[in-house]
Design a protein around this motif. Structure first.
Motif, mmCIF file in Angstrom:
data_model
loop_
_atom_site.group_PDB
_atom_site.id
_atom_site.type_symbol
_atom_site.label_atom_id
_atom_site.label_comp_id
_atom_site.label_asym_id
_atom_site.label_seq_id
_atom_site.Cartn_x
_atom_site.Cartn_y
_atom_site.Cartn_z
ATOM 1 N N CYS A 122 30.144 27.435 47.418
ATOM 2 C CA CYS A 122 30.911 27.186 46.190
ATOM 3 C C CYS A 122 30.554 25.840 45.572
ATOM 4 O O CYS A 122 30.415 25.721 44.342
ATOM 5 N N ASP A 123 30.405 24.826 46.422
ATOM 6 C CA ASP A 123 30.048 23.506 45.913
ATOM 7 C C ASP A 123 28.655 23.514 45.296
ATOM 8 O O ASP A 123 28.400 22.830 44.289
ATOM 9 N N ALA A 124 27.743 24.288 45.877
ATOM 10 C CA ALA A 124 26.399 24.400 45.318
ATOM 11 C C ALA A 124 26.440 25.031 43.930
ATOM 12 O O ALA A 124 25.718 24.617 43.019
ATOM 13 N N TYR A 125 27.306 26.017 43.769
ATOM 14 C CA TYR A 125 27.444 26.673 42.465
ATOM 15 C C TYR A 125 28.000 25.703 41.427
ATOM 16 O O TYR A 125 27.500 25.627 40.294
ATOM 17 N N LEU A 126 29.000 24.935 41.806
ATOM 18 C CA LEU A 126 29.582 23.967 40.882
ATOM 19 C C LEU A 126 28.568 22.887 40.512
ATOM 20 O O LEU A 126 28.449 22.512 39.338
ATOM 21 N N ASN A 127 27.819 22.411 41.490
ATOM 22 C CA ASN A 127 26.811 21.390 41.206
ATOM 23 C C ASN A 127 25.722 21.928 40.286
ATOM 24 O O ASN A 127 25.207 21.199 39.420
ATOM 25 N N PHE A 128 25.362 23.193 40.463
ATOM 26 C CA PHE A 128 24.392 23.806 39.570
ATOM 27 C C PHE A 128 24.900 23.802 38.136
ATOM 28 O O PHE A 128 24.183 23.430 37.199
ATOM 29 N N ALA A 129 26.157 24.203 37.955
ATOM 30 C CA ALA A 129 26.733 24.263 36.606
ATOM 31 C C ALA A 129 26.789 22.882 35.953
ATOM 32 O O ALA A 129 26.648 22.755 34.730
ATOM 33 N N ARG A 130 26.987 21.866 36.745
ATOM 34 C CA ARG A 130 27.051 20.511 36.210
ATOM 35 C C ARG A 130 25.683 20.004 35.767
ATOM 36 O O ARG A 130 25.578 19.263 34.789
ATOM 37 N N ARG A 131 24.643 20.406 36.471
ATOM 38 C CA ARG A 131 23.319 19.837 36.244
ATOM 39 C C ARG A 131 22.428 20.708 35.368
ATOM 40 O O ARG A 131 21.476 20.201 34.755
ATOM 41 N N ALA A 132 22.703 21.981 35.302
ATOM 42 C CA ALA A 132 21.879 22.901 34.506
ATOM 43 C C ALA A 132 22.211 22.762 33.022
ATOM 44 O O ALA A 132 23.209 22.137 32.644
ATOM 45 N N THR A 133 21.378 23.337 32.169
ATOM 46 C CA THR A 133 21.745 23.440 30.767
ATOM 47 C C THR A 133 22.930 24.393 30.657
ATOM 48 O O THR A 133 23.161 25.224 31.546
ATOM 49 N N TRP A 134 23.671 24.290 29.579
ATOM 50 C CA TRP A 134 24.842 25.163 29.470
ATOM 51 C C TRP A 134 24.430 26.625 29.357
ATOM 52 O O TRP A 134 25.146 27.510 29.824
ATOM 53 N N GLN A 135 23.255 26.882 28.786
ATOM 54 C CA GLN A 135 22.799 28.274 28.698
ATOM 55 C C GLN A 135 22.451 28.821 30.080
ATOM 56 O O GLN A 135 22.743 29.978 30.393
ATOM 57 N N VAL A 214 24.991 33.078 46.219
ATOM 58 C CA VAL A 214 26.226 32.339 46.510
ATOM 59 C C VAL A 214 27.299 33.289 47.031
ATOM 60 O O VAL A 214 27.926 33.051 48.068
ATOM 61 N N LEU A 215 27.511 34.380 46.309
ATOM 62 C CA LEU A 215 28.556 35.330 46.687
ATOM 63 C C LEU A 215 28.237 36.008 48.022
ATOM 64 O O LEU A 215 29.130 36.230 48.851
ATOM 65 N N TRP A 216 26.977 36.342 48.239
ATOM 66 C CA TRP A 216 26.581 37.005 49.484
ATOM 67 C C TRP A 216 26.721 36.054 50.668
ATOM 68 O O TRP A 216 27.201 36.446 51.749
ATOM 69 N N THR A 217 26.327 34.804 50.473
ATOM 70 C CA THR A 217 26.395 33.811 51.538
ATOM 71 C C THR A 217 27.832 33.558 51.970
ATOM 72 O O THR A 217 28.116 33.343 53.161
ATOM 73 N N MET A 218 28.752 33.580 51.019
ATOM 74 C CA MET A 218 30.162 33.422 51.363
ATOM 75 C C MET A 218 30.594 34.502 52.339
ATOM 76 O O MET A 218 31.283 34.223 53.336
ATOM 77 N N LEU A 219 30.193 35.727 52.090
ATOM 78 C CA LEU A 219 30.581 36.826 52.974
ATOM 79 C C LEU A 219 29.829 36.772 54.306
ATOM 80 O O LEU A 219 30.358 37.202 55.334
ATOM 81 N N ASP A 220 28.602 36.250 54.293
ATOM 82 C CA ASP A 220 27.891 36.044 55.567
ATOM 83 C C ASP A 220 28.709 35.147 56.487
ATOM 84 O O ASP A 220 28.858 35.421 57.680
ATOM 85 N N ALA A 221 29.238 34.064 55.915
ATOM 86 C CA ALA A 221 30.031 33.125 56.708
ATOM 87 C C ALA A 221 31.289 33.803 57.244
ATOM 88 O O ALA A 221 31.682 33.593 58.402
#
Length: 237
Positions: A122-135, A214-221
């Protein structure tokens, strides 16, 4: 290589549905009624960390977005999760789901049951959204293409398989059926308009795959912890 047509590009995006977490063994087991009360509770507790990440992700997208019209529409996603005066949002609905499966609000809000793998994803997803372009960040939200199916499958199967779950807990899934369909069209339009060259289109597919990861990895855990009884550090003395 020439760019795909918008129709072909959209189909490529939709074809990614074969990697959606509805097909993960843990989720398949939930929908077949094969999960224990403890497994359902573990899933609800861990998914709450994802739920509270989403409005922060959407705020990050808006902070990077220079298009006023996009911000005006995108902000509805935050309101859907956080709620507005007189109307509870998705986070509140998820807390009611937690109560419906026998957990307390304090347990869920504390994040005490959140697995490190879930937190990391989840944190990786949030960090991606912060650093990527909005598109790019908007494109990552296109897992919503597949969300109505997963919500409907829970509504169809869980009341039969898990009669011990209080019916009031299903409101989140009912609400998201319409919200996800609305949101996906906005995100899809942004993606189809912005990613025009073949290289850009393939990049967009990679972004969507990242979100699916991201979603698949959450369920792996969760599968390791709650199905195989191998929670983090289980082998440490």
């Amino acid at each position: 290589m020439s760019a795909w047509t918008k129709k072909d590009f959209e189909q490529k995006l939709r074809d990614k549905g074969k990697f959606y977490h509805i097909h993960h063994p843990f989720h398949v087991a939930m929908n077949r009624g094969n999960c224990s009360r403890e497994q359902i509770q573990g899933w609800v507790a861990n998914r709450f960390y994802y739920q509270v990440t989403i409005p922060n992700k959407d705020a990050a997208i808006m902070s990077n977005c220079t298009d006023r019209d996009v911000r005006r529409e995108w902000v509805q996603r935050i309101l859907d999760h956080d709620g507005v005066d007189g109307e509870d949002g998705g986070i509140e609905a998820w807390l009611r789901l937690a109560e419906a499966v026998g957990m307390t609000r304090a347990q869920i809000i504390s994040h005490e049951f959140v697995l490190p793998g879930v937190r990391f994803a989840c944190d990786a997803y949030l960090n991606f959204a912060r650093r990527a372009t909005w598109q790019e960040a908007a494109c990552s939200s296109l897992t919503e293409l597949f969300a109505p199916e997963i919500h409907q499958s829970r509504l169809d199967s869980w009341p039969t398989h898990y009669p011990w779950i209080e019916a009031a807990g299903y409101q989140y899934f009912r609400k998201r059926l319409s919200e996800a369909r609305r949101d996906v069209q906005h995100g899809l339009n942004i993606t189809l308009e912005h990613f025009k060259t073949r290289e850009q289109q393939e990049h967009a597919l990679g972004i969507l795959q990242f979100k699916l990861d991201v979603l698949w990895t959450m369920l792996d855990a969760m599968q390791l912890a709650y199905t195989h009884q191998e929670p983090p550090f289980h082998s440490c003395s």
